[in-house]
Design an enzyme around this catalytic site. Structure first.
Site, PDB file in Angstrom:
ATOM      1  N   LYS A 116       2.069   9.722   5.139  1.00  0.00           N
ATOM      2  CA  LYS A 116       3.091   8.764   5.597  1.00  0.00           C
ATOM      3  C   LYS A 116       3.402   9.050   7.052  1.00  0.00           C
ATOM      4  O   LYS A 116       3.263  10.178   7.525  1.00  0.00           O
ATOM      5  CB  LYS A 116       4.365   8.926   4.771  1.00  0.00           C
ATOM      6  CG  LYS A 116       5.247   7.709   4.764  1.00  0.00           C
ATOM      7  CD  LYS A 116       4.604   6.623   3.922  1.00  0.00           C
ATOM      8  CE  LYS A 116       5.547   5.548   3.509  1.00  0.00           C
ATOM      9  NZ  LYS A 116       5.075   4.866   2.304  1.00  0.00           N
TER      10      LYS A 116
HETATM   11  N1  GLU Z   1       3.809   1.389   2.621  1.00  0.00           N
HETATM   12  C1  GLU Z   1       3.221   1.035   1.376  1.00  0.00           C
HETATM   13  C2  GLU Z   1       3.555   2.045   0.311  1.00  0.00           C
HETATM   14  O1  GLU Z   1       4.502   2.770   0.441  1.00  0.00           O
HETATM   15  C3  GLU Z   1       1.731   0.758   1.486  1.00  0.00           C
HETATM   16  C4  GLU Z   1       0.891   1.914   1.792  1.00  0.00           C
HETATM   17  C5  GLU Z   1      -0.575   1.537   2.047  1.00  0.00           C
HETATM   18  O2  GLU Z   1      -0.942   0.405   1.833  1.00  0.00           O
HETATM   19  O3  GLU Z   1      -1.293   2.417   2.499  1.00  0.00           O
HETATM   20  O4  GLU Z   1       2.952   2.078  -0.710  1.00  0.00           O
END
Ligand code: GLU
Length: 427
Positions: A116
């Site tokens: 993240k």
């Molecule tokens: N931000 C989204 C999540 O928390 C998508 C993450 C992604 O597609 O890599 O799942």
């Protein structure tokens, strides 16, 4: 069930980080083949990048912005996870969210690990050109820590297709223009996938549909409340109405919510919110503060905003029977216990909001093979993956008499732990 009990390592960090970590650690202790050393690997972060990024504002002043990318685990494939821009972002939050991504990609069995990122600033205080410079500087400074086979960012809170287009373009300057796979959630005109924008909301809708089937609950007779009206909340609300014939009685944003027990016109609310950036003045509804909103009468609650909004106070008072976590970590650990005692059904985010990362996987596959799918094809494939992941989680929860959350973590943890053991230590 195995009886081994391991000491839970003390983790420094914020409340939300402690809560999620304790949860996964408590589940990990019950998995027979996870010993103390493997637990330490699962509980560690492979790489944490913390940066201060200088940003020249349009008026010439120079500010610095704290920026992060945390890579939790890549035993099952390249790191994967969104990046957000929000004033609350800090290292602990990004760690917690990276950790969640590892279990999320494993629960839905897409070949990624967990990561993240985040920029700690309120994006609404920046102009579009300032935002672009910031995203480009973030991308440039991440260097080769990201890449189509290394770590693949995506949209999250306050980031979207335009942000990903800037990210891709900045990366492509120093790599190859054939590098669409570096980031997902791109605009369709720039290697994005059909159906990616609505994917997280669509995944929530499928999980809700399946849960209602199991509970023999007729959604058309119930009241559904949606907290948060961003990318997840809006599409979840729209699809619950259009595809499940559900009734949305309330929607909210960070400034407050609107409520009408007879139902809200989701498209009208969306149009109004897009124009005004608030629900203030929206007609024929009761206006509420965010606190009041979460306690409003409903049968289904879909928290789709930030982590930690479902506090013990909300858990004690809400009469929602079904809670679908559209956001990452919206239910605090204590609130979760209260909801479990009250025998409420809580679909955990690592399953319920996994639709986004599933279609990110589809986008990445399409980018690598340079062959693009129709919207219908994407939706059909997404439905298959989400429904089968839901069924696996539900079956385990029934078999072992555990919550959906415990079952989802067990499945995710077992997959990641097995991959680590098979690979050894060299990954
Ligand atoms: N931000 C989204 C999540 O928390 C998508 C993450 C992604 O597609 O890599 O799942």
């Amino acid at each position: 069930m195995p009886t081994m009990s391991l000491p839970i390592p003390k983790i420094e960090g914020s409340a939300c980080f402690d809560a999620e970590s304790c949860f996964f650690l408590s589940v990990a202790q019950k998995v027979s083949f996870i010993d103390e050393n493997l637990l330490k690997v699962l509980n560690s972060f492979r790489r944490e990048i913390c940066m201060d990024i200088p940003l020249r504002k349009d008026d010439g002043t120079l500010i610095t912005v704290k920026a992060y990318r945390v890579q939790h685990n890549n035993a099952r494939g390249p790191y994967k996870g969104g990046f957000r821009i929000h004033q609350q972002v800090d290292l602990d939050e990004v760690r917690m969210l990276a950790n969640l991504m590892t279990w999320k990609t494993a629960v839905v069995n897409v070949p990624f690990g967990g990561a993240k990122g985040g920029l700690s600033i309120d994006p609404h205080t920046l102009t579009k050109t300032e935002l672009e410079r910031l995203v480009r500087a973030y991308t440039y400074n991440l260097g080769d820590n990201v890449g189509p086979h290394t770590d693949i960012p995506a949209p999250d809170v306050n980031t979207g297709a335009q942000t990903m287009a800037w990210f891709y373009d900045e990366y492509a300057k120093s790599h190859s223009t054939d590098a669409y796979g570096v980031v997902t959630g791109k605009p369709i005109a720039l290697g994005g996938s059909e159906g990616r924008e609505e994917a997280t909301g669509r995944g929530c809708m499928y999980v809700l549909r399946e849960a209602c089937k199991d509970l023999k609950f007729d959604l058309s007779q119930g009241k559904t409340l949606i907290e948060g009206f961003g990318n997840v909340g809006y599409h979840a609300a729209r699809l619950i109405v259009n595809e499940l014939k559900g009734k949305i009685v309330g929607v909210s944003c960070s400034k407050g919510g609107i409520y009408n027990p007879k139902g809200i016109d989701v498209e009208a609310a969306h149009k109004y919110y897009t124009e005004h950036k608030t629900f203030k003045g929206f007609p024929n509804v009761e206006h509420m503060t965010c606190e009041e909103f979460l306690l409003a009468d409903c049968d289904v609650l879909v928290p789709s905003a930030l982590e930690g909004s479902i506090t013990p106070q909300v858990a004690n008072k809400t009469n929602a029977q079904i809670i679908i976590e559209g956001a990452n970590g919206p239910v605090t650990a204590q609130a979760n216990e209260i909801l479990m005692d009250k025998r409420r059904v809580v679909a955990p985010g690592i399953l319920a909001n996994a639709g986004g990362v599933v279609v990110s996987y589809f986008e990445w596959v399409q980018n690598l093979q340079q062959f693009y799918w129709s919207h219908e094809e994407v939706n059909n494939k997404l439905e298959k993956i989400i429904v089968s992941a839901y069924e696996n989680v539900r079956d385990l929860s029934r078999k072992n008499k555990i919550s959906l959350r415990q079952a989802a973590y067990t499945i995710g943890l077992e997959r990641v732990a097995k991959a680590i053991l098979l690979r050894g230590t060299g990954f």
